[in-house]
Design a protein around this motif. Structure first.
Motif, PDB file in Angstrom:
ATOM      1  N   MET A   1       0.968  -1.127   0.123  1.00  0.00           N
ATOM      2  CA  MET A   1      -0.178  -0.094  -0.129  1.00  0.00           C
ATOM      3  C   MET A   1       0.891   1.337   0.040  1.00  0.00           C
ATOM      4  O   MET A   1       1.700   1.320   0.920  1.00  0.00           O
ATOM      5  CB  MET A   1      -0.970  -0.078   1.167  1.00  0.00           C
ATOM      6  N   SER A   2       0.566   2.249  -0.790  1.00  0.00           N
ATOM      7  CA  SER A   2       1.332   3.191  -0.826  1.00  0.00           C
ATOM      8  C   SER A   2       1.088   4.491   0.171  1.00  0.00           C
ATOM      9  O   SER A   2      -0.156   4.472   0.417  1.00  0.00           O
ATOM     10  CB  SER A   2       0.979   3.953  -2.346  1.00  0.00           C
ATOM     11  N   GLU A   3       2.288   4.981   0.827  1.00  0.00           N
ATOM     12  CA  GLU A   3       1.921   6.106   1.674  1.00  0.00           C
ATOM     13  C   GLU A   3       2.741   7.216   1.194  1.00  0.00           C
ATOM     14  O   GLU A   3       3.616   7.284   0.480  1.00  0.00           O
ATOM     15  CB  GLU A   3       2.580   5.474   3.005  1.00  0.00           C
ATOM     16  N   TYR A   4       2.023   8.577   1.828  1.00  0.00           N
ATOM     17  CA  TYR A   4       2.854   9.638   1.438  1.00  0.00           C
ATOM     18  C   TYR A   4       4.237   9.812   2.034  1.00  0.00           C
ATOM     19  O   TYR A   4       4.232   9.492   3.205  1.00  0.00           O
ATOM     20  CB  TYR A   4       1.902  10.888   1.615  1.00  0.00           C
ATOM     21  N   CYS A   5       5.016  10.518   1.367  1.00  0.00           N
ATOM     22  CA  CYS A   5       6.628  10.723   1.950  1.00  0.00           C
ATOM     23  C   CYS A   5       6.684  12.281   1.770  1.00  0.00           C
ATOM     24  O   CYS A   5       6.664  12.803   0.732  1.00  0.00           O
ATOM     25  CB  CYS A   5       7.710   9.786   1.296  1.00  0.00           C
ATOM     26  N   ILE A   6       7.013  12.764   2.890  1.00  0.00           N
ATOM     27  CA  ILE A   6       7.349  14.372   2.680  1.00  0.00           C
ATOM     28  C   ILE A   6       8.815  14.521   2.041  1.00  0.00           C
ATOM     29  O   ILE A   6       8.616  15.727   1.266  1.00  0.00           O
ATOM     30  CB  ILE A   6       7.279  15.030   4.329  1.00  0.00           C
ATOM     31  N   TYR A   7       9.555  13.680   2.011  1.00  0.00           N
ATOM     32  CA  TYR A   7      10.787  13.771   1.437  1.00  0.00           C
ATOM     33  C   TYR A   7      10.708  14.007  -0.235  1.00  0.00           C
ATOM     34  O   TYR A   7      11.210  14.726  -0.954  1.00  0.00           O
ATOM     35  CB  TYR A   7      11.875  12.751   1.787  1.00  0.00           C
ATOM     36  N   LEU A   8       9.881  13.010  -0.507  1.00  0.00           N
ATOM     37  CA  LEU A   8       9.641  12.900  -2.132  1.00  0.00           C
ATOM     38  C   LEU A   8       8.553  13.895  -2.471  1.00  0.00           C
ATOM     39  O   LEU A   8       8.130  14.161  -3.629  1.00  0.00           O
ATOM     40  CB  LEU A   8       8.890  11.598  -2.441  1.00  0.00           C
ATOM     41  N   ASP A   9       7.426  14.286  -1.687  1.00  0.00           N
ATOM     42  CA  ASP A   9       6.364  15.057  -1.776  1.00  0.00           C
ATOM     43  C   ASP A   9       5.580  13.935  -2.787  1.00  0.00           C
ATOM     44  O   ASP A   9       5.054  14.737  -3.609  1.00  0.00           O
ATOM     45  CB  ASP A   9       6.471  16.208  -2.353  1.00  0.00           C
ATOM     46  N   LEU A  11       3.990   9.531  -3.214  1.00  0.00           N
ATOM     47  CA  LEU A  11       3.845   8.296  -2.842  1.00  0.00           C
ATOM     48  C   LEU A  11       4.869   7.301  -2.754  1.00  0.00           C
ATOM     49  O   LEU A  11       5.716   7.465  -3.674  1.00  0.00           O
ATOM     50  CB  LEU A  11       2.517   7.592  -3.409  1.00  0.00           C
ATOM     51  N   SER A  12       4.915   6.598  -1.945  1.00  0.00           N
ATOM     52  CA  SER A  12       5.911   5.205  -1.887  1.00  0.00           C
ATOM     53  C   SER A  12       5.376   4.060  -1.551  1.00  0.00           C
ATOM     54  O   SER A  12       4.588   4.147  -0.791  1.00  0.00           O
ATOM     55  CB  SER A  12       7.179   5.701  -0.948  1.00  0.00           C
ATOM     56  N   ASP A  13       5.959   2.963  -2.109  1.00  0.00           N
ATOM     57  CA  ASP A  13       5.347   1.413  -1.858  1.00  0.00           C
ATOM     58  C   ASP A  13       6.391   1.070  -0.909  1.00  0.00           C
ATOM     59  O   ASP A  13       6.083  -0.129  -0.500  1.00  0.00           O
ATOM     60  CB  ASP A  13       5.573   0.920  -3.099  1.00  0.00           C
ATOM     61  N   ASP A  14       7.407   1.767  -0.743  1.00  0.00           N
ATOM     62  CA  ASP A  14       8.453   1.157   0.417  1.00  0.00           C
ATOM     63  C   ASP A  14       8.913   2.077   1.152  1.00  0.00           C
ATOM     64  O   ASP A  14       9.980   2.863   1.137  1.00  0.00           O
ATOM     65  CB  ASP A  14       9.574   0.676  -0.460  1.00  0.00           C
ATOM     66  N   MET A  15       8.219   2.092   2.457  1.00  0.00           N
ATOM     67  CA  MET A  15       8.397   3.099   3.502  1.00  0.00           C
ATOM     68  C   MET A  15       9.282   2.459   4.680  1.00  0.00           C
ATOM     69  O   MET A  15       9.201   1.319   4.871  1.00  0.00           O
ATOM     70  CB  MET A  15       7.033   3.722   4.062  1.00  0.00           C
ATOM     71  N   SER A  16       9.843   3.370   5.413  1.00  0.00           N
ATOM     72  CA  SER A  16      10.617   2.785   6.589  1.00  0.00           C
ATOM     73  C   SER A  16      10.629   4.113   7.719  1.00  0.00           C
ATOM     74  O   SER A  16      10.189   5.202   7.258  1.00  0.00           O
ATOM     75  CB  SER A  16      12.135   2.527   6.285  1.00  0.00           C
ATOM     76  N   LYS A  17      11.025   3.585   8.795  1.00  0.00           N
ATOM     77  CA  LYS A  17      10.901   4.599  10.098  1.00  0.00           C
ATOM     78  C   LYS A  17      12.228   5.525   9.710  1.00  0.00           C
ATOM     79  O   LYS A  17      13.207   5.170   9.696  1.00  0.00           O
ATOM     80  CB  LYS A  17      10.970   4.174  11.331  1.00  0.00           C
ATOM     81  N   GLU A  18      12.021   6.973   9.629  1.00  0.00           N
ATOM     82  CA  GLU A  18      12.875   7.808   9.563  1.00  0.00           C
ATOM     83  C   GLU A  18      12.942   8.549  10.979  1.00  0.00           C
ATOM     84  O   GLU A  18      11.815   9.430  11.240  1.00  0.00           O
ATOM     85  CB  GLU A  18      12.499   8.958   8.393  1.00  0.00           C
ATOM     86  N   HIS A  19      14.282   8.696  11.446  1.00  0.00           N
ATOM     87  CA  HIS A  19      14.524   9.570  12.862  1.00  0.00           C
ATOM     88  C   HIS A  19      14.592  10.923  12.426  1.00  0.00           C
ATOM     89  O   HIS A  19      15.632  11.308  11.532  1.00  0.00           O
ATOM     90  CB  HIS A  19      15.693   9.098  13.574  1.00  0.00           C
ATOM     91  N   ILE A  20      13.670  11.820  12.966  1.00  0.00           N
ATOM     92  CA  ILE A  20      14.016  13.260  12.829  1.00  0.00           C
ATOM     93  C   ILE A  20      15.276  13.832  13.194  1.00  0.00           C
ATOM     94  O   ILE A  20      16.020  14.514  12.401  1.00  0.00           O
ATOM     95  CB  ILE A  20      12.708  14.020  13.243  1.00  0.00           C
ATOM     96  N   PHE A  21      15.762  13.081  14.323  1.00  0.00           N
ATOM     97  CA  PHE A  21      17.083  13.520  14.745  1.00  0.00           C
ATOM     98  C   PHE A  21      17.732  12.062  14.729  1.00  0.00           C
ATOM     99  O   PHE A  21      17.142  11.382  15.475  1.00  0.00           O
ATOM    100  CB  PHE A  21      17.317  14.129  16.058  1.00  0.00           C
ATOM    101  N   PRO A  22      18.746  11.785  14.105  1.00  0.00           N
ATOM    102  CA  PRO A  22      19.258  10.324  14.404  1.00  0.00           C
ATOM    103  C   PRO A  22      19.722  10.422  15.872  1.00  0.00           C
ATOM    104  O   PRO A  22      19.932  11.333  16.652  1.00  0.00           O
ATOM    105  CB  PRO A  22      20.672  10.462  13.517  1.00  0.00           C
TER     106      PRO A  22
END
Length: 294
Positions: A1-9, A11-22
């Protein structure tokens, strides 16, 4: 299922958890967004990694014991240095003290063998890394805190342009930027800068302050108690929340393993209380000294 990614502005079919601060920069697993996996990996290497390995930032990471997922304790290391007599050494500037390693003899030098001057060569700082990191945090934290309002009403393509640029000299985004190495007196209102910097330094943690203005969305970023920079992005902020935890803006502090969210109004009140306490203590000290002299 596609989800919105703010970095791409998009949709992506391959999402992962992104740390806002690593985690290597004081981040927490509870302060994350979902992002496209490929772009997430790119950001981690090009943007987050550049700041985490910044020579100056390594001093902060060392003192905060911000190891990241590798588990390796970070220390600032000058790998190409020499003693006064030209002996090649590696200098480690740890919170536990300076260590000098003789590269020819392959051993740590005793303090009695040190010279009074050490020359460090090839020490580089990537000044573009600050700008990219601030723009990246503006994208992820803005979307984390304001969701669809940020997506639809802020010109976040301007921040994305900065994150994606191979060289920042090749782009001219419609934003106002300020980083840790610039002269605060060059700002239209340096008092704002001093307020933000004081808040970040007193917190001693990684944080992001988001301030929707009349025609812009301002983001101020701090890492491990150090001001990193701020960005003002054009925006239509009519309809943005301005009450409760969002009164005058929204602030997020990563303290003691928790994500603490407060309004900018509340932050200003807390800073005012701190400054009053400092002034009162100085007055008390002055009065005690005066009484003793009399």
């Amino acid at each position: 299922m596609s989800e919105y990614c703010i970095y791409l502005d998009g949709l992506s079919d391959d999402m992962s958890k992104e740390h806002i601060f690593p985690t290597s920069l004081g981040g927490l697993d509870s302060f994350c967004i979902q992002a496209d996996r490929a772009f997430n990996n790119k950001v981690g290497s090009k943007v987050d990694g550049a700041i985490a390995n910044d020579f100056i930032m390594l001093f902060k990471r060392d003192r905060a014991e911000a190891k990241g997922y590798s588990g390796t304790h970070p220390e600032p290391v000058a790998r190409r240095a020499t003693l006064e007599d030209g002996t090649p050494i590696q200098a480690t500037f740890s919170k536990n003290g300076l260590r000098l390693y003789d590269l020819k003899q392959k051993r740590v030098l005793d303090k009695r063998e040190w010279s009074r001057t050490i020359q460090v060569r090839d020490l580089r700082l990537d000044l573009d890394a600050d700008v990219r990191f601030v723009a990246k945090v503006a994208l992820s934290a803005g979307y984390y805190a304001y969701g669809e309002l940020f997506k639809n009403c802020v010109e976040h393509s301007q921040a994305r342009m900065i994150v994606n640029a191979e060289r920042l000299t090749d782009v001219c985004p419609n934003v106002r930027l300020y980083t840790r190495f610039q002269d605060p007196e060059s700002l239209p209102d340096p008092s704002d800068y001093h307020l933000f910097r004081t808040a970040i330094e007193l917190s001693g943690c990684s944080c992001v302050l988001m301030l929707p203005g009349k025609d812009c969305f301002g983001v101020i970023v701090g890492v491990l108690g150090e001001f990193m920079g701020m960005i003002n992005i054009p925006a239509n902020t009519v309809g943005f929340p301005n009450e409760g935890a969002y009164s005058l803006g929204h602030c997020i502090f990563l303290q003691e393993g928790q994500v603490k969210r407060i309004s900018f109004r509340h932050l200003c009140d807390k800073l005012s209380d701190v400054m009053e306490n400092i002034i009162d203590k100085k007055d008390e000290g002055g009065n005690r000294t005066g009484n003793e002299e009399s």
